[in-house]
Design a protein around this motif. Structure first.
Motif, PDB file in Angstrom:
ATOM      1  N   GLU A   1       1.081  -0.981   0.173  1.00  0.00           N
ATOM      2  CA  GLU A   1       0.632  -0.114  -0.279  1.00  0.00           C
ATOM      3  C   GLU A   1       0.976   0.756   0.030  1.00  0.00           C
ATOM      4  O   GLU A   1       1.480   1.049   0.774  1.00  0.00           O
ATOM      5  CB  GLU A   1      -1.071  -0.242   1.128  1.00  0.00           C
TER       6      GLU A   1
ATOM      7  N   ASN B   1       1.900   4.804   0.777  1.00  0.00           N
ATOM      8  CA  ASN B   1       2.753   6.038   1.955  1.00  0.00           C
ATOM      9  C   ASN B   1       1.529   7.028   1.671  1.00  0.00           C
ATOM     10  O   ASN B   1       0.828   6.919   3.680  1.00  0.00           O
ATOM     11  CB  ASN B   1       4.229   6.666   2.248  1.00  0.00           C
TER      12      ASN B   1
ATOM     13  N   LYS C   1      -1.462   4.988   3.720  1.00  0.00           N
ATOM     14  CA  LYS C   1      -1.657   4.167   4.905  1.00  0.00           C
ATOM     15  C   LYS C   1      -1.046   6.185   6.110  1.00  0.00           C
ATOM     16  O   LYS C   1      -2.496   6.519   6.473  1.00  0.00           O
ATOM     17  CB  LYS C   1      -0.246   4.521   4.950  1.00  0.00           C
ATOM     18  N   SER C   2      -1.346   7.533   5.106  1.00  0.00           N
ATOM     19  CA  SER C   2      -0.872   8.256   5.963  1.00  0.00           C
ATOM     20  C   SER C   2      -2.883   8.826   5.696  1.00  0.00           C
ATOM     21  O   SER C   2      -3.093   9.581   7.402  1.00  0.00           O
ATOM     22  CB  SER C   2      -0.485   9.127   4.935  1.00  0.00           C
TER      23      SER C   2
ATOM     24  N   ALA D   1      -5.343   6.846   5.919  1.00  0.00           N
ATOM     25  CA  ALA D   1      -5.719   5.327   6.636  1.00  0.00           C
ATOM     26  C   ALA D   1      -4.820   6.843   8.383  1.00  0.00           C
ATOM     27  O   ALA D   1      -5.973   7.090   8.776  1.00  0.00           O
ATOM     28  CB  ALA D   1      -5.392   4.816   6.438  1.00  0.00           C
TER      29      ALA D   1
ATOM     30  N   LYS E   1     -11.569  -0.181   9.032  1.00  0.00           N
ATOM     31  CA  LYS E   1     -10.609  -0.124   7.955  1.00  0.00           C
ATOM     32  C   LYS E   1     -11.193   0.840   6.864  1.00  0.00           C
ATOM     33  O   LYS E   1     -12.974   0.882   6.486  1.00  0.00           O
ATOM     34  CB  LYS E   1     -10.856  -1.582   7.473  1.00  0.00           C
TER      35      LYS E   1
ATOM     36  N   PRO F   1      -5.035  -0.065  -2.197  1.00  0.00           N
ATOM     37  CA  PRO F   1      -5.653  -0.503  -0.881  1.00  0.00           C
ATOM     38  C   PRO F   1      -6.838  -1.693  -0.927  1.00  0.00           C
ATOM     39  O   PRO F   1      -7.315  -2.426  -1.726  1.00  0.00           O
ATOM     40  CB  PRO F   1      -6.833   0.101  -0.478  1.00  0.00           C
TER      41      PRO F   1
END
Length: 584
Positions: A130, A132, A135-136, A138, A152, A276
């Motif tokens: 995934e 970056n 992730k940021s 999320a 999620k 994702p």
């Protein structure tokens, strides 16, 4: 987290220094925390353009060099502080002993690159990579909306939320249970949280001012979103999540990410777009659900892949273009033209799979023979060898058919007892028509169906065509109703997948009461009184077993639903279908 060193020319632009030493600098993005007009403008710019980097970073910055290198970043201060402490503990003493700045730069870069490589080796990043940025997002999603970490995030999209007459440009976050919107413009925040369970309808709309829009209607009002760059993908994902929430509510089960979903064979050899993992999981589930509904397969069946090919149609004497679907227990074909031709071939029925010598007319072909001596010629396959190997693997894993003997014994810790036995189908025992009445239409229907079987095959592997569809609409004769209904409803596959399931339910609920027991008993003797099957204890007992077993398996349906099931089953001439209910 450590990242591969990247050059930075203006180290202090839009960044504020929190800590520093002769070699490293820990910085905070000005738009993250702090105050003032500069932080406000930077925060607004990052939020609108989605260029928002991680709010904390560490630079390698040497005294006489104009170029710095980003070596680590993080979403929270605790994480970046851990990396800073690691540098102070393990690198500072070594760097003091090195005189040349060039050597210091090369040493630190090599050390950080080795850390990045080590972390990448520890993580399984083959298919679960995934970005970056996601992730940021999320982390931002959980922080902004204060939702539990178990929630999620599936995906997020840039859009405008129309609050009154003023659009708020921001980000739409789609998670398993919520649809959320966040906007930060010139110091003003806008938050919106909607549960999928509260969504009444989803509509796509477009107008001069409201372009590429989606209207979400809940019990509390309407919410409009526009300026979506990927409106088709966004709307499709919203529909999936709303439907998933409804299914969860009905089944009273939570969502679990399916780690066993395969990579589709159509993507074999191609670079898969990084998306994702949860969205990939939902897309795979949607494709498997479409596949199961199209061919009426058991709910456990998962699509492994599909490809374009042709199937020889013996009745049309031509090769029909269509799509071949492959899963662990079935090989299915559906023509491009709707209802023109379809075939369902269970792996349990396949006896021989062989390659056919290619030619100009039949390129890259496979010949499949079933145990009932039916033959299927599939050609124009892009990767015949791979498909052959895949089918061989599935055939090797296909278990031998289990015995359906009604007299087999059930062994458990309790004393052995025999499975319940059932009378023959009610339609063979009782007749609702006078014995001296000869139904000419039934004879004609039987004749037409037997001609159809002779031409298109019989059984689960038969060719299903437009003529088959027309015959079903005209009516299935009583003598063939059970056989045809089992095949085209998919019930025959359910029986093979779960042999003896109905008998085990009858045995399990024997002598036990449910919430619907009283309702069932009250309606048994007053339902369809004109039919002789339900004026006899034999027919009444059969109907009681079916409804009691269903209520035992689905205790949450309630008495009203049981009554509806009774009326519906009788309206559909349940006596003629009891061969299915009593043998499933």
């Amino acid at each position: 987290m450590w990242i591969k060193p990247e050059e930075v020319l203006l180290a202090n632009a839009l960044w504020a220094t929190e800590r520093a030493n002769p070699y490293f600098v820990l910085q905070r993005r000005k738009g993250h925390g702090g105050g003032g007009l500069t932080s406000l403008l930077i925060g607004t710019l990052d939020n609108v353009l989605d260029t928002k980097p991680a709010p904390f970073r560490i630079l390698l910055q040497l005294p006489t060099s104009d170029i710095s290198y980003v070596i680590a970043n993080a979403g929270c201060f605790q994480d970046i502080e851990a990396d800073w402490n690691w540098l102070a503990k393990y690198l500072l003493e070594t760097l003091v002993t090195i005189e040349s700045e060039e050597d210091i730069r090369e040493f630190v870069k090599a050390k950080v690159e080795s850390l990045v490589a080590h972390l990448s080796a520890d993580e399984d990043v083959v298919t679960e990579t995934e970005t970056n940025r996601f992730k940021s997002a999320a982390i931002r999603f959980h922080r902004i909306f204060n939702l539990p970490l178990e929630e999620k995030l599936v995906n997020y999209y840039s859009c405008s939320y129309w609050k009154g007459r003023v659009p708020r440009q921001g980000w739409l976050y789609l998670s398993v249970n919520y649809m959320c919107f966040y906007s930060f413009l010139m110091g003003k925040e806008a938050r919106l949280v909607i549960r999928w369970l509260d969504v009444v309808s989803l509509e796509r709309s477009s107008s001069i001012l409201f372009t590429d829009g989606i209207k979400v209607t809940t019990r509390e009002g309407e919410f409009s979103f526009s300026l979506l760059l990927h409106i088709t993908e966004t709307f499709g994902l919203m529909e999936q999540l709303a439907n998933l929430a409804m299914r969860q509510l009905l089944s009273e089960e939570g969502y679990e990410e399916d780690k066993t979903l395969p990579v589709l064979t159509k993507n074999r050899g191609k670079s898969i777009k990084k998306v994702p993992s949860l969205k990939r999981d939902l897309d795979a589930r949607a494709q498997s659900e479409f596949y199961r509904n199209l061919f009426r397969l058991p709910v456990e069946e998962k699509l492994d892949g599909h490809c374009e090919c042709t199937l020889w149609s013996p009745h049309e004497k031509c090769h029909e273009w269509g799509t071949l679907y492959c899963s662990p227990n079935y090989l299915c074909f559906n023509s491009k033209v709707r209802q023109l031709l379809s075939v369902v071939i269970p792996m349990r029925e396949i006896s021989v799979v062989e390659k056919v010598d290619t030619s100009a007319l039949i390129p890259s072909a496979l010949h499949i023979t079933t145990k009932s001596k039916s033959s299927f010629l599939i050609s124009s396959l892009r990767d015949r060898d791979y498909l052959t190997g895949l089918i061989s693997d599935f055939l090797a894993k296909t278990p031998e058919p289990k015995s359906n003997d009604r007299d087999e014994w059930v062994f458990s810790t309790s004393p052995p007892k025999k499975k319940p036995t059932f009378q023959p189908p009610l339609t063979t025992v009782f007749s609702n028509a006078p014995s001296n009445h000869v139904n000419a239409k039934e004879s004609v229907k039987e004749h037409l169906w037997r001609i159809h079987f002779a031409e298109y095959g019989r059984g689960v592997c038969m060719f299903r065509t437009v003529k088959t569809h027309d015959l079903i609409l005209k009516g299935v004769p009583d003598s063939l109703r059970a056989e045809v209904w089992l095949i085209f409803s998919g019930a025959i596959n359910q029986i093979q997948t779960h042999p003896g399931y109905y008998a085990s339910l009858v045995d399990e609920c024997d002598g036990k009461d449910t919430l619907a027991t009283e309702e069932i008993e009250r309606d048994l003797y007053r339902s369809l009184p004109e039919h002789p099957a339900f004026q006899s204890e034999v027919g009444i007992a059969a109907l009681r077993r079916v409804l009691t077993s269903y209520a035992w398996r689905n205790p949450s349906i309630g008495c009203c639903c049981i009554n509806i099931i009774i009326q519906f089953s009788l309206a559909c001439e349940q006596a003629k279908f009891s061969v299915f209910f009593e043998q499933i």
